[in-house]
Scaffold this active site. Structure first.
Site, short mmCIF file in Angstrom:
data_model
loop_
_atom_site.label_atom_id
_atom_site.label_comp_id
_atom_site.label_asym_id
_atom_site.label_seq_id
_atom_site.Cartn_x
_atom_site.Cartn_y
_atom_site.Cartn_z
N TYR A 125 -4.92 -3.73 -4.64
CA TYR A 125 -4.12 -3.17 -3.55
C TYR A 125 -2.69 -2.97 -4.04
O TYR A 125 -2.12 -3.86 -4.69
CB TYR A 125 -4.11 -4.13 -2.35
CG TYR A 125 -3.17 -3.70 -1.25
CD1 TYR A 125 -3.63 -2.91 -0.19
CD2 TYR A 125 -1.82 -4.07 -1.26
CE1 TYR A 125 -2.77 -2.51 0.81
CE2 TYR A 125 -0.96 -3.66 -0.26
CZ TYR A 125 -1.44 -2.88 0.77
OH TYR A 125 -0.58 -2.48 1.76
N GLU A 213 0.59 3.67 0.50
CA GLU A 213 -0.40 2.59 0.41
C GLU A 213 -1.60 3.11 -0.38
O GLU A 213 -2.24 4.08 0.05
CB GLU A 213 -0.84 2.12 1.80
CG GLU A 213 -1.76 0.92 1.71
CD GLU A 213 -2.15 0.38 3.07
OE1 GLU A 213 -1.77 -0.74 3.41
OE2 GLU A 213 -2.86 1.12 3.80
#
Ligand code: GDP
Ligand code: MN
Length: 404
Positions: A125, A213
């Protein structure tokens, strides 16, 4: 402003960020064509078909009409059109769309990047966002990629590392290395990750974004690092100098009332409550929303008509608020500074008459220049409009209307 995954990936690629390659399509036939082309370009023979909506959680989300997930794998070229058909035109519900879901108009046909090899593919991530508290940018990284980052933050916050970046100095090479090390990488994958983070940061700065993101970032079985997903949020205040990006706007993804309000020069945000409000000035609008809550109501919206409110803006505001079926009452709270209260009052009466079928009570609180004259115009109009001069009076009237 949000953009779609396929657009975000193109933008990232332009900055040298490695991505999972794909081609966008809006019909099953076009999806098949896209897969053929992708096979020629990348050699892939497995394909991932990904619904393009402005919301995450697509992999686990379901299309109402067909039960298909929003991200599906096709292991044969012949399956691509059928699988795309099960997504296109359907309503995809994910934990981010709310129960009403979002209609899918396009799919991204992407190469499969989870192919087997020397090592297992591994998901990470990565995000970059503006940290208003410190006035800097922050990179957040975790080995727990692919999952709901909110869950990771809740249960195992120690698994998210943060690196703050002074916007005046920019990302320093040691910071990119520090993040890559923290992800437990070594060898070629480490080098690749440093390059990836650096390119990503350049893209973030270059696009005037407030949030990036990438979940997941994938380490492939042959140690390449690439973006499998991309959520990009561009700062609206920079769109005047990001003309190319501004063109990527997809109004079909936005709340139709917010789009209409924007066209009338109104600052409108839809909320879930029952009291519509129309106010001039953002500060007063927020104070008015507080007041509505104080008397047991819930604001149905935020609406700032701006300093120069007139009959036209008042009417546009009315029309927008009235399209919200949850609205049980409307509170107009205007401070007559630049505009005079009597002119606003006339505007309210005119708008009321022009719209005609207003089914909810309206409370108008005018304060400032010519407040008393304004109140008189409202009271004499014979319409279902109540005037108030103090905030307390207005609040009491909202309360009595809600209880009636
Ligand atoms: P999101 O669910 O909306 O966040 O969509 P993502 O783009 O993150 O994709 C969801 C999931 O699909 C990923 O976490 C992967 O598990 C899976 N996925 C995406 N690309 C591929 C691929 O190329 N091959 C395989 N096998 N799975 C993929
Ligand atoms: Mn994702």
């Amino acid at each position: 402003m949000n953009i779609h995954e396929y657009q975000a990936k193109e933008v990232l690629k332009g900055y040298g960020v490695r991505i999972q390659e794909g081609i966008v399509a809006d019909t099953p036939e076009a999806a098949h064509e896209a897969a053929v082309k992708l096979n020629e370009q990348t050699g892939t023979s497995w394909y991932v078909i990904k619904a393009q909506i402005h919301a995450g959680g697509r992999g686990k989300g379901k299309v109402n009409e067909t039960g298909s997930n929003g991200v599906v794998l096709a292991k044969k070229l012949e399956d691509v059109a059928e699988k795309a058909k099960n997504i296109l035109g359907g309503t995809l519900v994910t934990h981010q769309t709310g129960p009403e879901g979002k209609v899918v108009n396009k799919v991204l046909v992407a190469q499969d990047v989870y192919y087997p090899g020397a090592s297992e593919p591994k998901e990470y991530y990565l995000s970059i966002l503006l940290d208003r508290a410190t006035g800097s940018n922050v990179i957040m990284a975790s080995t727990e990629g692919g999952m709901d980052i909110e869950e990771v933050a809740e249960n195992t916050p120690e698994k998210i590392m943060k690196e703050w970046i002074d916007p005046k100095v920019g990302l320093q090479p040691f910071q990119a290395r520090k993040v890559a090390f923290a992800l437990g990488l070594s060898g070629n994958a480490l080098k690749e990750m440093v390059k990836f983070i650096t390119a990503l940061y350049n893209a973030y700065e270059g696009t005037d974004s407030s949030q990036f993101e990438i979940n997941p970032v994938l380490k492939t079985s042959d140690d390449k690092i690439l973006a499998v997903d991309a959520k990009v949020n561009i700062d609206d205040n920079a769109l005047y100098r990001q003309k190319g990006l501004a063109e990527l706007r997809d109004v079909a993804e936005e709340d139709p009332l917010e789009v209409e309000a924007g066209e009338s020069g109104l600052n409108y945000v839809k909320l879930d409550g029952n009291v519509g409000c129309m106010v001039n000035g953002a500060g007063l609008a927020m104070a008015t929303m507080d007041m509505i809550k104080l008397v047991g109501g819930e604001p149905a919206n935020f609406l700032d008509v701006g300093g120069g409110a007139n009959a036209t803006t008042v009417e546009a505001g009315f029309r927008i608020i009235l399209q919200d079926p949850n609205v049980k009452a409307i509170l107009i709270n205007v401070f007559g500074g630049i505009v005079r209260c009597d002119r606003i009052a006339s505007g309210v009466v005119e708008a009321y008459k022009s719209i005609g079928d207003i089914r909810v009570p309206i409370i108008v609180r005018l304060q400032g220049t010519n407040a008393a004259e304004g109140a008189k115009i409202i009271d004499d109009s014979g319409l279902k409009v109540f005037s108030a001069i103090t905030l307390k009076e207005a609040a009491d009237k909202v309360q009595s209307v809600l209880e009636a």
